[in-house]
Design an enzyme around this catalytic site. Structure first.
Site, PDB file in Angstrom:
ATOM      1  N   GLU A  43     -34.326  35.836   4.232  1.00 41.93           N
ATOM      2  CA  GLU A  43     -33.612  35.972   5.501  1.00 41.93           C
ATOM      3  C   GLU A  43     -32.125  35.699   5.373  1.00 41.93           C
ATOM      4  OE1 GLU A  43     -36.546  34.503   5.156  1.00 41.93           O
ATOM      5  OE2 GLU A  43     -37.909  35.432   6.587  1.00 41.93           O
ATOM      6  N   HIS A  61     -43.008  28.329  15.053  1.00 39.12           N
ATOM      7  CA  HIS A  61     -43.098  29.762  15.345  1.00 39.12           C
ATOM      8  C   HIS A  61     -42.857  30.078  16.817  1.00 39.12           C
ATOM      9  CE1 HIS A  61     -44.154  30.932  11.361  1.00 39.12           C
ATOM     10  NE2 HIS A  61     -44.726  32.049  11.674  1.00 39.12           N
TER      11      HIS A  61
HETATM   12  C1  LIG Z   1     -39.443  32.378   6.466  1.00 36.41           C
HETATM   13  C2  LIG Z   1     -40.506  33.237   7.034  1.00 36.41           C
HETATM   14  N1  LIG Z   1     -40.317  34.563   7.105  1.00 36.41           N
HETATM   15  C3  LIG Z   1     -41.281  35.356   7.605  1.00 36.41           C
HETATM   16  C4  LIG Z   1     -42.463  34.826   8.054  1.00 36.41           C
HETATM   17  C5  LIG Z   1     -43.552  35.732   8.662  1.00 36.41           C
HETATM   18  N2  LIG Z   1     -44.705  35.726   7.792  1.00 36.41           N
HETATM   19  C6  LIG Z   1     -45.732  34.883   7.959  1.00 36.41           C
HETATM   20  S1  LIG Z   1     -46.890  35.000   6.773  1.00 36.41           S
HETATM   21  C7  LIG Z   1     -46.058  36.246   6.014  1.00 36.41           C
HETATM   22  C8  LIG Z   1     -46.595  36.875   4.771  1.00 36.41           C
HETATM   23  C9  LIG Z   1     -46.202  36.160   3.561  1.00 36.41           C
HETATM   24  O1  LIG Z   1     -46.749  36.789   2.450  1.00 36.41           O
HETATM   25  P1  LIG Z   1     -47.218  35.962   1.195  1.00 36.41           P
HETATM   26  O2  LIG Z   1     -46.241  34.880   0.948  1.00 36.41           O
HETATM   27  O3  LIG Z   1     -47.463  36.909   0.087  1.00 36.41           O
HETATM   28  O4  LIG Z   1     -48.558  35.250   1.658  1.00 36.41           O
HETATM   29  P2  LIG Z   1     -49.952  35.927   2.086  1.00 36.41           P
HETATM   30  O5  LIG Z   1     -49.886  36.110   3.564  1.00 36.41           O
HETATM   31  O6  LIG Z   1     -50.073  37.202   1.351  1.00 36.41           O
HETATM   32  O7  LIG Z   1     -50.973  34.936   1.729  1.00 36.41           O
HETATM   33  C10 LIG Z   1     -44.893  36.531   6.701  1.00 36.41           C
HETATM   34  C11 LIG Z   1     -43.933  37.573   6.334  1.00 36.41           C
HETATM   35  C12 LIG Z   1     -42.612  33.444   7.982  1.00 36.41           C
HETATM   36  N3  LIG Z   1     -43.707  32.824   8.435  1.00 36.41           N
HETATM   37  N4  LIG Z   1     -41.636  32.672   7.450  1.00 36.41           N
END
Ligand SMILES: Cc1ncc(C[n+]2csc(CCOP(=O)(O)OP(=O)(O)O)c2C)c(N)n1
Ligand SMILES: Cc1ncc(C[n+]2csc(CCOP(=O)(O)OP(=O)(O)O)c2C)c(N)n1
Ligand SMILES: [Mg+2]
Ligand SMILES: [Mg+2]
Lengths: 343, 345, 343, 345
Positions: free
Chosen positions: B81, B150
């Protein structure tokens, strides 16, 4: 219009050789724990449409071997930190199922008193020290815990779970650098399931760049592990724990597995087109739970009775936990202003 | 979160009666239209953010845009970000017009280095040689049981920052018109949308129009008090006003729409007539928009005031996740009606 | 109590072979530009105690070969972004000396109208597009510039200068990842002088970990370059520019050199004990300017007259720039509220 | 920056006359003493930050500490402000008591993810199972010609954040006592020191004492107006009050010392006597501490007020670097005297 198959299983599946050196009870325990997580997730999923779990959920179906393989190599006194995808790691480390279900049902006796929701599971007594809904947010906190452990000489090691997208956050690399610099007893568990929500790795990290090699270049000891094979995970983490405990600094494990369900909520979402239904189907052939069960059966370690026994024990526990949660009271409104500050 | 979808629909403000021939569309649709129009008329505009080209399409704002405008103009980003904010700043300095979308404002907290130390200051630091025409958009996450990390409406934290503009639309009409105005603006503009408004439908003109940034609007005229604020909380105040509890009370209701720069004139003009001020905001009461508006009136409109100022925002506590706790945490019709009555009593 | 020698020069010094293939005029131009930066820095340093440059300064003495070698490989239309240590890169890219001196003297006609100070030098016409006093702060901005260049097909390449500590900031790795992902025409110039203020690299990044190798693992094309040798720098950057311009994506150069003076302000500060006086003395033997001058002299390209000519020309220019700055008016107070917002 | 050293000395408030036997030491010395005492009495305390063990010793605060307490208790860090904040949070959750020092508050903007999304919320999110006893300290960089990115007093941006405490000491006595209180506190405490106070000297008791966080103090008693604020700006107000321009005006002067939690009682008590309020703050006027205090009084002390509230902070612009511009940007004795007179006139 469906996406191409981008990420294929690259492991070798379960093989009899994996079992050697392990006591049957231990192998059955690993199996039972994976099965338990699977059944819990399935039950949550089945009841999610009732709209009583008013909390976002992130199911771990397909990734159980990581949770169980890793946590079974940690001592109860060791600590772990979670991301948003909490359930499997919380349970595998010994987190209280009732407290988890109450949290999902927004009850007073949820592990976070309904203040946190499903992304904030913790159970300090079981060593589930914290979690964060901010991607990579708990990484530096886990490193800080390891720093405290080193400062106090507790002998603890600290594990932190995060996804493949976690390494896109700058704070991850800042934290890794510090952990290597101070040779802290911390284990970085990167659960690489190739997606962040609906975004494949390819649109977030360059092709040909491998996560674990980046960590190597930062000076961590690293391993790339088949995250669908509970014994491979366990073995890798066991040696990593030994190294960290012996003062050989941080250990980074890239654990590859596949998320069978959608990013959040219930159900598979492959039909929506962001990933190939074939891709998901391919990975389902390497089920961490069923594959291990088959191997145990083939080796005569698991028979139908024993299995039935496990299933019914797990089902009873789940029934009880849901009942507990559903029948528990809502939190008191005054809770909203408690614990803002500590005395 | 199936429940939340249904819930959101139930929360959506009822569509105001529309004149014959007016087109009624949803808030989300209005925003999507704004993005499509901006991409269409201006080759410098591009849209980026996590998952903007995925099936969810950022609440539906970006659905189909990547297919229509191509991957160079509408693209997904890594979870980085702070860097993405700086990258947009750099591109904007070269004359591009990035629109960076975030799911939730909480993620903006990762970007304060680039947003506050850089984007907001470039134009000042280089004496106008560069402009930073960029839009940063995020949707307040309240009501998904999302909890402390959130659900935050963090615009209050940015209020002091010179060089930023802060926008909180309250209707589909304004959502579209303010998005188009923000994209046309030559400064970094942060737009915070409230998720609970996004299922609302109302009359929205076709084509391009811009709602001026920095101008509030009367949503209602009255004489007993001035209710000043933005976004979902202002809708709640309107409902409170319409409820039996507020029978007989007549209020000026001002939707600020922009909280920086603040439309001081409209606030003072209204208080000059009513003598009473209630400030409402979807963020924390303490130290944010409520405090600024309240202080402004105590400073520049003191002689107009006939009663203490009141503010209604969030208590000085993080947002809880659970449903029951959210009920206690967030202001609602009843608490707003009590504040309105209290001020007039 | 003096610190040990931690960082020794690891290059091979200037050698006649370095010159081959270059026109004498070009070599003399490089030399003159380095000499000019050195003399400007010395003059700033000499007059800093007068307390009229009311701005923090970060001298580049010892690092001139990086500035001149890199910028001489860029076209005027190419852009660069600076860190806090601005002077050399600003000047080498063609930034206006008078505007710089006025900025240091807080004058109305300073390049930033006295609003920015020495850490905010820029000269858009010369391609010095911006700078940041926040370490690594200009890195993503430079990447954004490169993105715009790619989107518009301008053919520009964008360089960004930062120190060894810059890579400790998470935003650096976020930016690099994005740049590689999108194959942007951006050059990362890491000026590794082994210190951040008084903190040696060893207390900030683990020993044995090399900065350029981390960048390699992220998928960038990387080079490790002797930053005291202007021709080595020029050659490396020239090929990097060609690659970036040809669409082969970001290029990362680790350029090692030594900061002869203190982190900020005037004078050497080795006596304060954070670094060894021997270490500083060792590096002074590999003066980027004098070493190159000696080589040119040995090769018959530089004679005393020519040198004297250069010196006097430079001195006159510096005299004029200081005079210009000192005699320029203060900014108008109303400037403080101008340019907060753009119309 | 030789000039600034001399300049700072000239700006330092003259030492108040001290009672016989009182020890007079500098502000910096008082802070250094606080750190040394805390390290001495509590093995859980550790001190970290960029260059804390270098010859500069963080303005002299940490000089000699590493040698005395060892590299495990006092250590340098990489330039990774966000991670270091999270690392301190994690260590604090395990019962350690980190004190993280930054040169300038601008760098805190890199840490809002860990500070606001995490450190401030941990105790709330896990229902008191962990505490976060950490101190984050930074010195406002005004006056070095440092410019927009090195001079910001950003406490106003953090004012809304539940779970944080914000402290701005104004005297050597309070600097030491508040540092010791912050280290003993079980919450994340952000201390912003003002560089222009740091050369001041005054009476400072030896040994351990703690100034209560959340309590303001009268610096002077008077009847015509209440001047409420913190840090260097409050010193300026005192000087303005002593200047010929304010002859005959008698003011209550309240040093809040803590801006979160705010000592509402002392403010209201004073305004009840004076009926007039001037709020002063080293941060931006708009949306920060000035706004909060002003709104508070308009809300809870409206009937006490006899005149409009006034606030004096920074204009809505980034901090300029140059000396001449700084003179125009920052409030001074003259502008403060004008505000005082204006309020009483
Ligand atoms: C700093 C931040 N940016 C975006 C999000 C929104 N978000 C929540 S879970 C997620 C997916 C993250 O992917 P990954 O780290 O690969 O974990 P997975 O869900 O695949 O287990 C996102 C983009 C967040 N929670 N925090
Ligand atoms: C984010 C941030 N943290 C800390 C500082 C304070 N600071 C200014 S320059 C500097 C040294 C940086 O070292 P390096 O990047 O190696 O550059 P060098 O000064 O050696 O050229 C530091 C720590 C800053 N300006 N920004
Ligand atoms: Mg993933
Ligand atoms: Mg350096």
């Amino acid at each position: 219009m469906s996406a191409p198959v981008r990420y294929s299983y690259a492991g070798t599946g379960y093989s009899p050789g994996d079992l050697s050196g392990y006591a049957p009870e231990f192998l059955l325990r690993l199996y039972r724990e994976m099965l338990r997580i699977r059944r819990i997730e399935e039950r949550i999923e089945a009841r999610y449409h009732e709209d009583q779990m008013k909390s976002p959920i992130h199911l771990v179906i397909g990734q159980e071997a990581i949770s169980v393989g890793a946590c079974s190599a940690l001592a109860r006194e060791d600590a772990i930190y979670l991301s948003h995808r909490t359930h499997g790691n919380y349970l595998a480390k010994g987190g209280d199922l009732k407290a988890m279900m109450s949290e999902l049902y927004c009850r007073k006796n949820g592990c976070a008193g309904s203040v946190g929701g499903s992304m904030h599971l913790f159970d300090v007594d079981a060593g589930v020290a914290g979690s964060s809904a901010i991607v990579a947010g708990s990484v530096p906190i886990a490193v800080g815990h390891a720093l405290a452990a080193q400062q106090r000489g507790t002998g603890q090691v600290v594990g932190v779970f995060f996804g493949d997208a976690g390494v896109e956050e700058g704070v991850f690399w800042e934290s890794l650098n510090f952990a290597v610099l101070h040779q802290l007893p911390v284990l970085f568990f990167c659960e690489n399931n190739f997606y962040s929500v609906c975004s494949p790795l390819t649109v977030r990290q360059p092709e040909g760049v491998e996560i674990h090699r980046k960590a190597t270049a930062f000076g961590a000891n690293t391993m790339l592990v088949d995250g669908t094979n509970v014994l491979r995970v366990h073995g890798a983490v066991r040696s990593a724990v030994a190294a960290a405990r012996a003062g050989r600094g941080p250990q980074f494990l890239e654990l590859q597995a596949y998320r069978w369900r959608g990013h959040g909520g219930a159900g598979d979402d492959s039909k929506s087109g962001y990933r190939s239904t074939d891709e998901a189907a391919q990975w389902r052939q390497y089920c961490p739970v069923a594959g291990f069960g088959d191997l145990l059966r083939a080796q005569g370690l698991l028979d139908p009775d024993l299995h039935e026994n496990m299933e019914s024990g797990i089902a009873a526990e789940i029934d009880a936990a849901f009942e507990h949660a559903i029948n528990s009271p809502d939190p008191d409104p005054e809770e909203i202003t408690r614990f803002v500050y500590s005395p | 979160m199936p429940w939340s979808e249904a819930f959101l629909r139930s929360q959506a403000a009822p569509a105001a009666p529309t004149a014959a021939g007016e087109r009624v569309i949803s808030y989300t649709h209005a925003l999507a239209e704004a993005l499509a129009l901006a991409l269409e008329i201006d080759p410098r505009v591009f849209v980026l953010g996590q998952g903007v080209n995925d099936p969810v399409g950022m609440f539906g704002l970006t659905t189909g845009l990547a297919a229509r405008f191509g991957a160079r103009r509408v693209f997904d980003t890594p979870l980085s970000e702070d860097a993405m904010t700086g990258i947009c700043t750099g591109a904007a300095m070269q004359g591009q017009r990035p629109v960076l979308l975030h799911n939730r404002p909480d993620f903006l907290l990762l970007t304060f280095s680039q947003l506050v130390n850089h984007a907001a200051k470039v134009h000042y630091m280089d004496r106008g040689r560069h402009r930073v025409p960029m839009v940063v958009w995020a949707a307040i996450g309240r009501g998904w049981g999302s909890g402390p990390q959130h659900s935050q409406a963090i615009h209050g934290l940015l209020l002091s920052v010179p060089g930023l503009k802060l926008v909180l639309p309250g209707t589909p009409h304004d959502a579209k018109g303010l998005m188009l105005a923000a994209i046309a603006d030559n400064n970094p503009v942060v737009i915070l949308e409230h998720r609970w408004l996004m299922k609302a439908s109302a009359a929205v003109p076709e084509g391009i129009y811009r709602v001026p940034i920095g101008k509030g609007v009367y949503r209602r005229r009255g004489s007993d008090l001035s209710i000043v604020g933005t976004s979902h909380t202002l809708h709640l105040a309107l409902r409170a006003l319409d409820s039996a509890a507020c029978a007989g009370i007549s209020a000026d209701v001002i939707d600020l729409r922009t909280v920086k720069p603040l439309d001081e004139d409209i606030i003072l003009e209204s208080v000059a007539r009513t003598g009473r001020l209630l400030v409402v905001d979807p963020g924390w009461s303490l130290g944010g928009v409520c405090a600024e508006v309240g202080c402004l009136v105590a400073e520049r409109g003191f002689d107009l005031l006939r009663a203490p100022i009141r503010r209604v925002g969030l208590p000085d506590a993080p947002a809880p996740a659970g449903f029951a706790l959210e009920q206690a945490y967030y202001p609602n019709e009843v608490t707003l009606a009590a504040a309105i009555r209290g001020l007039c009593g």
